[in-house]
Design a protein around this motif. Sequence first.
Motif, PDB file in Angstrom:
ATOM      1  N   GLU A 191      67.889 -24.631  22.201  1.00 35.35           N
ATOM      2  CA  GLU A 191      66.581 -24.928  21.083  1.00 35.35           C
ATOM      3  C   GLU A 191      65.959 -24.480  21.855  1.00 35.35           C
ATOM      4  O   GLU A 191      64.479 -24.194  21.230  1.00 35.35           O
ATOM      5  N   LEU A 192      65.994 -22.627  21.813  1.00 34.26           N
ATOM      6  CA  LEU A 192      65.577 -21.412  21.341  1.00 34.26           C
ATOM      7  C   LEU A 192      65.628 -21.374  19.782  1.00 34.26           C
ATOM      8  O   LEU A 192      66.873 -21.194  19.135  1.00 34.26           O
ATOM      9  N   ASP A 193      65.078 -20.238  19.976  1.00 28.72           N
ATOM     10  CA  ASP A 193      64.132 -19.515  18.482  1.00 28.72           C
ATOM     11  C   ASP A 193      65.083 -18.230  18.919  1.00 28.72           C
ATOM     12  O   ASP A 193      65.661 -17.689  17.731  1.00 28.72           O
ATOM     13  N   ALA A 194      65.449 -17.342  19.614  1.00 29.39           N
ATOM     14  CA  ALA A 194      66.001 -16.110  20.717  1.00 29.39           C
ATOM     15  C   ALA A 194      65.591 -15.728  21.572  1.00 29.39           C
ATOM     16  O   ALA A 194      65.215 -16.858  22.256  1.00 29.39           O
ATOM     17  N   ILE A 210      75.376 -12.169  31.632  1.00 30.11           N
ATOM     18  CA  ILE A 210      77.115 -12.178  30.575  1.00 30.11           C
ATOM     19  C   ILE A 210      77.322 -13.270  29.815  1.00 30.11           C
ATOM     20  O   ILE A 210      77.585 -13.333  28.626  1.00 30.11           O
ATOM     21  N   ARG A 211      77.102 -14.628  30.297  1.00 29.09           N
ATOM     22  CA  ARG A 211      77.454 -16.305  29.570  1.00 29.09           C
ATOM     23  C   ARG A 211      76.287 -16.136  28.751  1.00 29.09           C
ATOM     24  O   ARG A 211      76.589 -16.586  27.823  1.00 29.09           O
ATOM     25  N   VAL A 212      75.211 -15.940  29.173  1.00 30.53           N
ATOM     26  CA  VAL A 212      74.550 -15.835  28.003  1.00 30.53           C
ATOM     27  C   VAL A 212      74.938 -15.009  26.976  1.00 30.53           C
ATOM     28  O   VAL A 212      74.597 -15.717  25.604  1.00 30.53           O
ATOM     29  N   ALA A 213      74.675 -13.945  26.969  1.00 31.73           N
ATOM     30  CA  ALA A 213      75.000 -13.183  26.100  1.00 31.73           C
ATOM     31  C   ALA A 213      76.557 -13.548  24.811  1.00 31.73           C
ATOM     32  O   ALA A 213      76.363 -13.109  24.178  1.00 31.73           O
ATOM     33  N   HIS A 214      77.524 -13.880  25.465  1.00 30.74           N
ATOM     34  CA  HIS A 214      79.064 -14.114  25.446  1.00 30.74           C
ATOM     35  C   HIS A 214      78.632 -15.472  24.219  1.00 30.74           C
ATOM     36  O   HIS A 214      78.672 -15.320  23.444  1.00 30.74           O
ATOM     37  N   ALA A 215      77.817 -16.587  24.468  1.00 33.96           N
ATOM     38  CA  ALA A 215      76.995 -17.626  23.577  1.00 33.96           C
ATOM     39  C   ALA A 215      76.888 -16.922  22.811  1.00 33.96           C
ATOM     40  O   ALA A 215      76.825 -17.926  21.595  1.00 33.96           O
ATOM     41  N   THR A 216      75.490 -16.131  23.128  1.00 35.46           N
ATOM     42  CA  THR A 216      74.782 -15.129  21.297  1.00 35.46           C
ATOM     43  C   THR A 216      75.687 -14.515  20.193  1.00 35.46           C
ATOM     44  O   THR A 216      75.556 -14.719  19.646  1.00 35.46           O
ATOM     45  N   LEU A 217      76.483 -13.964  21.430  1.00 29.95           N
ATOM     46  CA  LEU A 217      77.869 -13.357  20.330  1.00 29.95           C
ATOM     47  C   LEU A 217      77.969 -13.812  19.490  1.00 29.95           C
ATOM     48  O   LEU A 217      78.887 -13.484  18.571  1.00 29.95           O
ATOM     49  N   GLN A 218      78.582 -15.686  20.324  1.00 28.54           N
ATOM     50  CA  GLN A 218      79.127 -16.516  19.111  1.00 28.54           C
ATOM     51  C   GLN A 218      78.414 -17.270  18.447  1.00 28.54           C
ATOM     52  O   GLN A 218      78.751 -17.680  17.799  1.00 28.54           O
ATOM     53  N   SER A 219      76.870 -17.049  18.025  1.00 31.28           N
ATOM     54  CA  SER A 219      76.132 -17.896  17.997  1.00 31.28           C
ATOM     55  C   SER A 219      75.201 -17.194  16.647  1.00 31.28           C
ATOM     56  O   SER A 219      75.819 -15.872  16.507  1.00 31.28           O
ATOM     57  N   HIS A 220      74.535 -18.222  16.253  1.00 28.93           N
ATOM     58  CA  HIS A 220      73.294 -16.955  15.298  1.00 28.93           C
ATOM     59  C   HIS A 220      72.161 -16.810  15.720  1.00 28.93           C
ATOM     60  O   HIS A 220      71.167 -16.774  14.943  1.00 28.93           O
ATOM     61  N   LEU A 221      71.750 -17.150  17.467  1.00 26.70           N
ATOM     62  CA  LEU A 221      70.809 -16.958  18.166  1.00 26.70           C
ATOM     63  C   LEU A 221      70.307 -15.471  18.286  1.00 26.70           C
ATOM     64  O   LEU A 221      71.322 -14.522  18.951  1.00 26.70           O
ATOM     65  N   PRO A 222      69.373 -14.746  17.338  1.00 23.06           N
ATOM     66  CA  PRO A 222      68.634 -13.466  17.502  1.00 23.06           C
ATOM     67  C   PRO A 222      68.528 -13.246  19.057  1.00 23.06           C
ATOM     68  O   PRO A 222      67.413 -13.798  19.831  1.00 23.06           O
ATOM     69  N   SER A 361      62.940 -15.858  10.472  1.00 24.97           N
ATOM     70  CA  SER A 361      64.262 -16.406   9.439  1.00 24.97           C
ATOM     71  C   SER A 361      64.951 -17.183   9.703  1.00 24.97           C
ATOM     72  O   SER A 361      65.299 -17.736   8.706  1.00 24.97           O
ATOM     73  N   GLN A 362      66.060 -16.867  10.887  1.00 20.65           N
ATOM     74  CA  GLN A 362      67.093 -18.325  11.570  1.00 20.65           C
ATOM     75  C   GLN A 362      66.263 -19.536  11.348  1.00 20.65           C
ATOM     76  O   GLN A 362      66.881 -20.613  10.860  1.00 20.65           O
ATOM     77  N   ARG A 363      64.997 -19.706  11.897  1.00 20.28           N
ATOM     78  CA  ARG A 363      64.351 -20.901  11.139  1.00 20.28           C
ATOM     79  C   ARG A 363      64.536 -21.235  10.146  1.00 20.28           C
ATOM     80  O   ARG A 363      64.772 -22.595   9.979  1.00 20.28           O
ATOM     81  N   GLY A 364      63.611 -20.597   9.269  1.00 21.64           N
ATOM     82  CA  GLY A 364      63.859 -21.039   7.947  1.00 21.64           C
ATOM     83  C   GLY A 364      65.312 -21.476   7.053  1.00 21.64           C
ATOM     84  O   GLY A 364      64.907 -22.260   6.315  1.00 21.64           O
ATOM     85  N   VAL A 365      66.323 -20.448   8.093  1.00 25.13           N
ATOM     86  CA  VAL A 365      67.345 -20.916   7.325  1.00 25.13           C
ATOM     87  C   VAL A 365      67.792 -22.522   8.355  1.00 25.13           C
ATOM     88  O   VAL A 365      68.572 -23.011   7.224  1.00 25.13           O
ATOM     89  N   ARG A 366      66.950 -22.192   9.312  1.00 26.41           N
ATOM     90  CA  ARG A 366      67.897 -24.040   9.600  1.00 26.41           C
ATOM     91  C   ARG A 366      67.019 -24.670   8.611  1.00 26.41           C
ATOM     92  O   ARG A 366      67.311 -26.346   8.727  1.00 26.41           O
ATOM     93  N   ARG A 367      65.651 -24.645   8.570  1.00 33.27           N
ATOM     94  CA  ARG A 367      64.346 -25.662   8.072  1.00 33.27           C
ATOM     95  C   ARG A 367      65.251 -26.095   6.653  1.00 33.27           C
ATOM     96  O   ARG A 367      65.393 -27.285   5.985  1.00 33.27           O
ATOM     97  N   ALA A 368      65.877 -24.857   6.021  1.00 35.77           N
ATOM     98  CA  ALA A 368      66.827 -25.168   4.926  1.00 35.77           C
ATOM     99  C   ALA A 368      68.464 -26.033   4.749  1.00 35.77           C
ATOM    100  O   ALA A 368      68.446 -26.591   3.535  1.00 35.77           O
ATOM    101  N   GLY A 369      68.592 -26.880   5.681  1.00 33.68           N
ATOM    102  CA  GLY A 369      70.196 -26.797   5.692  1.00 33.68           C
ATOM    103  C   GLY A 369      71.018 -26.154   5.605  1.00 33.68           C
ATOM    104  O   GLY A 369      72.757 -26.695   5.545  1.00 33.68           O
ATOM    105  N   GLN A 370      70.959 -24.306   5.881  1.00 29.12           N
ATOM    106  CA  GLN A 370      72.028 -23.762   5.701  1.00 29.12           C
ATOM    107  C   GLN A 370      72.814 -23.324   6.810  1.00 29.12           C
ATOM    108  O   GLN A 370      71.627 -23.245   7.574  1.00 29.12           O
ATOM    109  N   LYS A 371      73.899 -23.446   7.632  1.00 27.00           N
ATOM    110  CA  LYS A 371      74.138 -22.646   8.085  1.00 27.00           C
ATOM    111  C   LYS A 371      74.698 -21.839   7.797  1.00 27.00           C
ATOM    112  O   LYS A 371      75.299 -21.550   7.222  1.00 27.00           O
ATOM    113  N   HIS A 372      74.305 -21.123   8.622  1.00 27.64           N
ATOM    114  CA  HIS A 372      74.805 -19.552   9.722  1.00 27.64           C
ATOM    115  C   HIS A 372      76.883 -19.417   9.891  1.00 27.64           C
ATOM    116  O   HIS A 372      77.286 -20.776  10.319  1.00 27.64           O
TER     117      HIS A 372
END
Length: 379
Positions: A191-194, A210-222, A361-372
């Motif tokens: 549910e987070l934007d960053a 470290i767990r959070v860093a690993h998840a965001t490393l492999q995701s679009h989450l700023p 910016s990432q929120r705008g990408v999601r709203r546009a229906g694009q997937k990183h």
Amino acid sequence: MSLTFILDDARLPAHYGACAVTWARQQRLPLWSLRPTFSGDYPDSHQHVVAASYCVTSGLYTCDPQLREVSDIAQLPAHDAVVVLAAGDAERVAHLPGNRLYAQHAGGLLQLCDAAGCVLLRQPAPGGRSRTQPVGETLVLGLVGREADHREVYPATLAALDDAAHPLGIQLRLRFLPPADLSAPLDELSELDAVVLPGGASMAAVSGQIRVAHATLQSHLPTLGLCLGMQSMATAAVRLQPGCDGAILAEVAPDAALHSFIRFGNGAHRCGLLPFTPAEPLPAPLPAQMHYNHRYRFNPALRAQLAASGIVVTAETAGTVEAISLPDHPFWHGVQGHPELLSRPEAPHGLFTRLLEAALSQRGVRRAGQKHPRSLSDT
């Protein structure tokens, strides 16, 4: 000039010393602190900020010309200084000559009074300032750590985020993420934007970071990492490489087989406001200085493993890694220092501003229906 003792009745670490800083600055005298103890669950109540000449724990008040903290009254100067100590420790200095003033918390304000009860100054409690809320976008930001630690111990990170959000017209909805309470699948991140991985001295927080860093490393989450947060990010990246899944900070596990961060070979303590030379892809413009406080550095023997995970070193000094970035990511940057200590309401630090801009910016990408190319579902 004799000593001025300020007896501070602060019950929260973030409040302690705030009036003393202002008084010492007005009197143009150095500030000394007799190290306090706090009741309650504040395991990380003494941050790096003393050595960096900031208010004892909050990180929101600079001390000019200096701040020193000691535990032994024999180390206090004999004259020409302001000394702050807990009100409950008054007997420890009862035999020492000097003026006595009293710092008190009253109705959301901090005030300094003389022995007759006359108020000499009033100021907002650290972290207690309020602003008119912007009417623009709302971002949901995850801040790793307990809410009490961020609000009652070290509110400087919260203040820096507010400094950045206000001129952008952004409302921040904070989600505090205590490392010990994180779910196994890290559903909290969905549910987070960053997210911000903060600094601190609690090694108990490292595993969750470290767990959070690993998840965001492999995701679009700023994601922005500060000091311990950057160390957690680098460790998560190293662990992606074969044979490195057990990498850990030496400060956490001195006997571990593979250390991602090790002590300086000469036992140095790198502390203070030092030059900082950022390079791409770290966002610019950024100040050419950074506050530091660390005795551990990234293990240079693991530079190849860091690079193999796609991580670029974006600032370093004499071989010491100061910042890391993941170029193939909307915003994934970590700094060994503490940019929150340079942020001001009228001049937010660029890293916090760029983090929020990336989240928008990432929120705008999601709203546009694009997937990183990267998403949390891929972790």
